[in-house]
Design an enzyme around this catalytic site. Structure first.
Site, PDB file in Angstrom:
ATOM      1  N   ASP A   8       0.882  -1.156   0.000  1.00  0.00           N
ATOM      2  CA  ASP A   8       0.000   0.000   0.000  1.00  0.00           C
ATOM      3  C   ASP A   8       0.933   1.222   0.000  1.00  0.00           C
ATOM      4  O   ASP A   8       2.122   1.093   0.305  1.00  0.00           O
ATOM      5  CB  ASP A   8      -0.866  -0.055   1.269  1.00  0.00           C
ATOM      6  CG  ASP A   8      -1.690   1.186   1.455  1.00  0.00           C
ATOM      7  OD1 ASP A   8      -2.483   1.502   0.564  1.00  0.00           O
ATOM      8  OD2 ASP A   8      -1.535   1.841   2.504  1.00  0.00           O
ATOM      9  N   ASP A  10      -0.037   5.085   0.893  1.00  0.00           N
ATOM     10  CA  ASP A  10      -0.322   6.043   1.968  1.00  0.00           C
ATOM     11  C   ASP A  10      -0.336   5.342   3.327  1.00  0.00           C
ATOM     12  O   ASP A  10      -1.154   4.441   3.548  1.00  0.00           O
ATOM     13  CB  ASP A  10      -1.692   6.665   1.647  1.00  0.00           C
ATOM     14  CG  ASP A  10      -2.309   7.434   2.781  1.00  0.00           C
ATOM     15  OD1 ASP A  10      -1.781   8.498   3.103  1.00  0.00           O
ATOM     16  OD2 ASP A  10      -3.310   6.956   3.345  1.00  0.00           O
TER      17      ASP A  10
HETATM   18  P1  B16 Z   1      -6.614  10.392  -3.511  1.00  0.00           P
HETATM   19  P2  B16 Z   1      -3.706   4.120   0.010  1.00  0.00           P
HETATM   20  C1  B16 Z   1      -5.589   6.051  -0.041  1.00  0.00           C
HETATM   21  O1  B16 Z   1      -4.257   5.630  -0.291  1.00  0.00           O
HETATM   22  C2  B16 Z   1      -5.660   6.821   1.263  1.00  0.00           C
HETATM   23  O2  B16 Z   1      -5.348   5.969   2.360  1.00  0.00           O
HETATM   24  C3  B16 Z   1      -7.050   7.378   1.466  1.00  0.00           C
HETATM   25  O3  B16 Z   1      -7.093   8.140   2.661  1.00  0.00           O
HETATM   26  C4  B16 Z   1      -7.407   8.249   0.264  1.00  0.00           C
HETATM   27  O4  B16 Z   1      -8.743   8.756   0.388  1.00  0.00           O
HETATM   28  C5  B16 Z   1      -7.281   7.437  -1.015  1.00  0.00           C
HETATM   29  O5  B16 Z   1      -5.955   6.915  -1.125  1.00  0.00           O
HETATM   30  C6  B16 Z   1      -7.577   8.259  -2.248  1.00  0.00           C
HETATM   31  O6  B16 Z   1      -6.574   9.243  -2.403  1.00  0.00           O
HETATM   32  O7  B16 Z   1      -7.581  11.440  -3.038  1.00  0.00           O
HETATM   33  O8  B16 Z   1      -5.189  10.902  -3.564  1.00  0.00           O
HETATM   34  O9  B16 Z   1      -7.051   9.759  -4.807  1.00  0.00           O
HETATM   35  O10 B16 Z   1      -3.690   3.974   1.494  1.00  0.00           O
HETATM   36  O11 B16 Z   1      -4.635   3.149  -0.693  1.00  0.00           O
HETATM   37  O12 B16 Z   1      -2.319   4.154  -0.586  1.00  0.00           O
HETATM   38 MG    MG Z   2      -2.847   3.163   3.287  1.00  0.00          MG
END
Ligand code: B16
Ligand code: MG
Length: 217
Positions: A8, A10
């Site tokens: 993953d 984030d």
């Molecule tokens: P974006 P991951 C996710 O990343 C985040 O954890 C989540 O908080 C966020 O809403 C989602 O990506 C979408 O992000 O707005 O930049 O498209 O943890 O799956 O790497």
């Molecule tokens: Mg994450």
């Protein structure tokens, strides 16, 4: 035997979770919607639009689809300004060593992130050419906890789910990985998730050699 590790992004590779929080908090304050870190925990791993829906659960106003779209766009602008500040030194502790250790052992590595900003983040931290596969929020129809993103990453590295291990910091990600038939190492915010195959507070205490032993008998 583990032959691929799917990360993953984030909360696992880099702490963009704090930037997401700041972006949503600013939007919520501007719109006078109650929001705090506890609600923010529920946004981990879920899509931008779904995150907005969760934030608006405490909203007293009714918003049209157009208004919701504009709100999500505004949060994304705040977020994108914050991720421009990222540098390679912002990789979370243990990440460079784990990546190097897996590459030394010829293990395939992939990214499976719900974020549509994945490529910008990888560029900022100097990892655009590092992974064998990168699957982002732009490449999927269903977000976590659907197993879709993990199955797509496994397909792209050419390995069956049973030979893949996912590293996740979100409850929805742990669930999606298990539904994909993969082992999962839960870290950070998910480090107490009893469903995970293994748990660690941080990758700094979990070297590549230990990661490859997870779920082996
Ligand atoms: P974006 P991951 C996710 O990343 C985040 O954890 C989540 O908080 C966020 O809403 C989602 O990506 C979408 O992000 O707005 O930049 O498209 O943890 O799956 O790497
Ligand atoms: Mg994450």
């Amino acid at each position: 035997m583990i032959r691929a590790v799917i990360f993953d992004l984030d909360g696992v590779i880099v702490s963009t979770d704090e930037f997401h929080y700041q972006g949503w908090q600013r939007l919520a304050d501007e719109e006078a919607v109650p929001f705090d870190r506890q609600v923010n925990e529920r946004l981990r791993g879920v899509s931008r639009q779904q995150s907005l829906e969760i934030l608006l659960e405490r909203d007293s106003r009714r918003r049209s689809d157009g208004e919701k779209h504009a709100l999500a766009e505004r949060k994304n602008e705040y977020y994108r300004a914050l991720i421009q500040t990222l540098v390679p030194g912002d990789l979370l502790p243990g990440v460079p060593a784990v990546i190097a250790g897996l590459k030394d052992r010829h293990i395939k590595i992939a990214i499976a992130s719900s974020s549509k900003n994945t490529w910008t983040i990888l560029e900022r931290v100097g990892l655009t050419d590092t992974f064998d596969a990168v699957v982002t929020g732009n490449d999927i129809r269903e977000t976590k906890p659907s197993p879709e993103i993990f199955l797509k990453a496994a397909h792209q590295v050419g390995l069956p789910p049973a030979e893949c291990l996912v590293i996740e910091d979100a409850a929805v990600g742990v669930e999606g990985a298990l539904r994909a038939g993969m082992r999962v190492l839960a870290v950070g915010s998910a480090a107490t998730d009893p469903r995970a195959t293994a748990r660690a507070d941080s990758l700094a205490t979990f070297p590549a050699s230990d990661i490859l032993m997870i779920g082996e008998v």
